[in-house]
Design an enzyme around this catalytic site. Structure first.
Site, PDB file in Angstrom:
ATOM      1  N   CYS A 335       0.841  -1.200   0.000  1.00 34.68           N
ATOM      2  CA  CYS A 335       0.000   0.000   0.000  1.00 34.68           C
ATOM      3  C   CYS A 335       0.877   1.251   0.000  1.00 34.68           C
ATOM      4  O   CYS A 335       1.546   1.530  -0.982  1.00 34.68           O
ATOM      5  CB  CYS A 335      -0.986  -0.035   1.164  1.00 34.68           C
ATOM      6  N   HIS A 432      -3.582  -5.550   1.027  1.00 31.33           N
ATOM      7  CA  HIS A 432      -3.346  -5.871   2.437  1.00 31.33           C
ATOM      8  C   HIS A 432      -3.780  -7.308   2.713  1.00 31.33           C
ATOM      9  O   HIS A 432      -4.717  -7.817   2.097  1.00 31.33           O
ATOM     10  CB  HIS A 432      -4.170  -4.944   3.345  1.00 31.33           C
TER      11      HIS A 432
END
Length: 486
Positions: A335, A432
């Site tokens: 991310c 994630h």
């Protein structure tokens, strides 16, 4: 006609006293008894979040509690989520969607207008369930916050909730905390307290008996149980970044170094790696260089990517990372960590902080622009590159472009995700939770030169929830606690 669940609130004497995990354990214990249970936390402050079935986001603690309760995630479980971006500003998420960025003082002004929405979420969640277990936030007796409170006694009085006060004996001071809460609360607030629970207790309960008598004599509240120190919860992901301060190196073998950057988010991405016997995850604290024996540098998520890049350079970690790459080391970004590996990160509208542009590490040929739209997507798909199935979620406000994306890290149902450098030693993406997938994790460890094991992470989490629930059955009278609900 619909039935309404009975409800019980657990309020803490402070932050990190174990409210989240105690609620998770109780959710699993009552679910094992056949009750339809759901967790609730009116306001959570955390950069660890999860994607819900209704397309929003809630705190990871409520996601774990929902898993313990064996129910699907829903935004009503955490109607207000605060995601800190600076020391005084946070992104405010209401009903799973971004409301905006607010300073601490501006948010205090906003809170009273959210109280009705919080109670409505609790009421909706209570429909056609048997039990709602409600978690307070931080310390329940902060008088200066009481006028705007929507998550502790403000909620308890608005929704007519009975309250259990939870203290942490491992820190000491449970007696003083309980008596202090009694003195700070008003008579109507005191009357809501159905009893006191003492968490993380070690030793002989008989030694604590005089303290329990003091609490009962000074407050009139009965000490309803001592929850023993639990080894089972070590396998469960913590919510609060305070837990990072307590984490030591784990495992042995492949050394994965993770800089503890500001506003770190979704740091539980690393828990499956830390649980591997052949992997040593080292959290690198400010003022500490990367160890020479590092095999992989992993850049985690952050709520403020440009501030995280500034911190990397301020700590000298940027130099360490580039030197690690020159020596043949590997790098992974998740991310915001993925964004940091690129050439630039732009925030023209000041979404995460002051508007501007910050140079990235330049190890991937990509550039990111932070925008107002947040992408929230749950993923469960085969990856054609690793040949494994991947589960996880996307949660980001940046759009990444550039030639580097032509070499994706993953290929999920034909959709490219992330990027890999031409030399194959730098990789990253937005997903994630991907290390929770046992097959992918084993593949990745082998690709990094480590020895993969047969450890099954998700099974270990389930076993830990069951074990903690069994401990609570022994430590507490769960039938008596049910009798306190209303």
């Amino acid at each position: 006609m619909t039935s309404r669940a009975r409800r019980l609130m657990v309020m803490g004497t402070g932050s990190d006293v174990g409210k989240s995990l105690v609620i998770a354990g109780l959710c699993r214990a009552y679910a094992r008894r056949g009750l339809k249970v759901a967790p609730f936390k009116a306001q959570n402050m955390s950069n660890n979040a999860a994607v819900t079935a209704d397309g929003g986001e809630i705190g990871r603690a409520q996601a774990l509690q929902a898993r313990a309760a064996k129910t699907a995630l829903h935004t009503d479980m955490n109607p207000v989520l605060l995601k800190p971006e600076t020391d005084i500003d946070a992104q405010v998420v209401v009903a799973g969607k971004v409301l905006g960025r607010y300073s601490a003082s501006a948010y205090q002004d906003l809170k009273p207008s959210l109280r009705a929405a919080v109670v409505e979420s609790l009421d909706r969640l209570s429909e056609n369930r048997d039990l709602i277990l409600i978690e307070g936030a931080g310390c329940g007796a902060e008088r200066y916050l009481r006028p705007q409170d929507i998550s502790n006694m403000g909620l308890a009085e608005a929704a007519d909730l009975p309250v259990l006060l939870l203290g942490d004996e491992s820190r000491g001071g449970v007696t003083a905390s309980a008596i202090g809460h009694h003195r700070l609360w008003t008579p109507s607030e005191r009357a809501r307290v159905a009893g006191v629970l003492v968490n993380k207790f070690r030793g002989d309960p008989a030694v604590f008996a005089p303290a329990a008598k003091d609490i009962e004599a000074e407050t009139g509240w009965q000490v309803l149980g001592l929850i023993r120190w639990s080894e089972a919860v070590r396998a469960l992901p913590p919510e609060d970044s305070l837990a990072l301060e307590k984490r030591a190196a784990t495992g042995a073998g492949l050394v994965v170094a993770v800089p503890q950057i500001p506003r770190i988010s979704n740091f539980d991405d690393l828990d499956p790696l830390a649980a591997e016997p052949g992997v040593e995850v080292r959290w690198i604290r400010p003022g500490t260089p990367f160890p020479a024996e590092t095999d992989v540098v992993l850049l985690p998520g952050s709520k403020n990517t440009r501030a995280a890049l500034d911190a990397l350079r301020r700590e000298g970690w940027g130099i360490d990372i580039l030197a690690h790459h020159r020596r043949g080391g590997r790098l992974v970004g998740v991310c915001a960590g993925f964004q940091m590996l690129g050439k630039t990160v732009r925030d023209p509208d000041g979404i995460e902080g002051p508007s501007g542009e910050t140079p990235g590490l330049g190890l991937l040929d990509i550039a990111t622009t932070i925008g107002p739209e947040k992408r929230l997507v749950d993923i469960d798909a085969p990856d054609a590159i690793s040949g494994t199935r991947i589960t996880g979620y996307e949660m980001h406000m940046g759009k990444t472009e550039g030639p580097g994306l032509a070499r994706p890290w993953l290929m999920l149902d034909g959709r490219p995700e992330g990027a890999v450098s031409p030399d194959g030693r730098v990789m990253g993406g937005y997903l994630h939770g991907l290390f929770s997938a046992d097959g992918f994790r084993s593949h990745w460890i082998s690709e990094m030169g480590g020895n993969a094991s047969t450890h099954r992470y998700e099974d270990a989490v389930e076993a830990a929830l069951d074990a903690f629930a069994e401990e609570l059955e022994q430590d507490l009278d769960l039938d008596a606690l049910l009798g306190l609900t209303r």
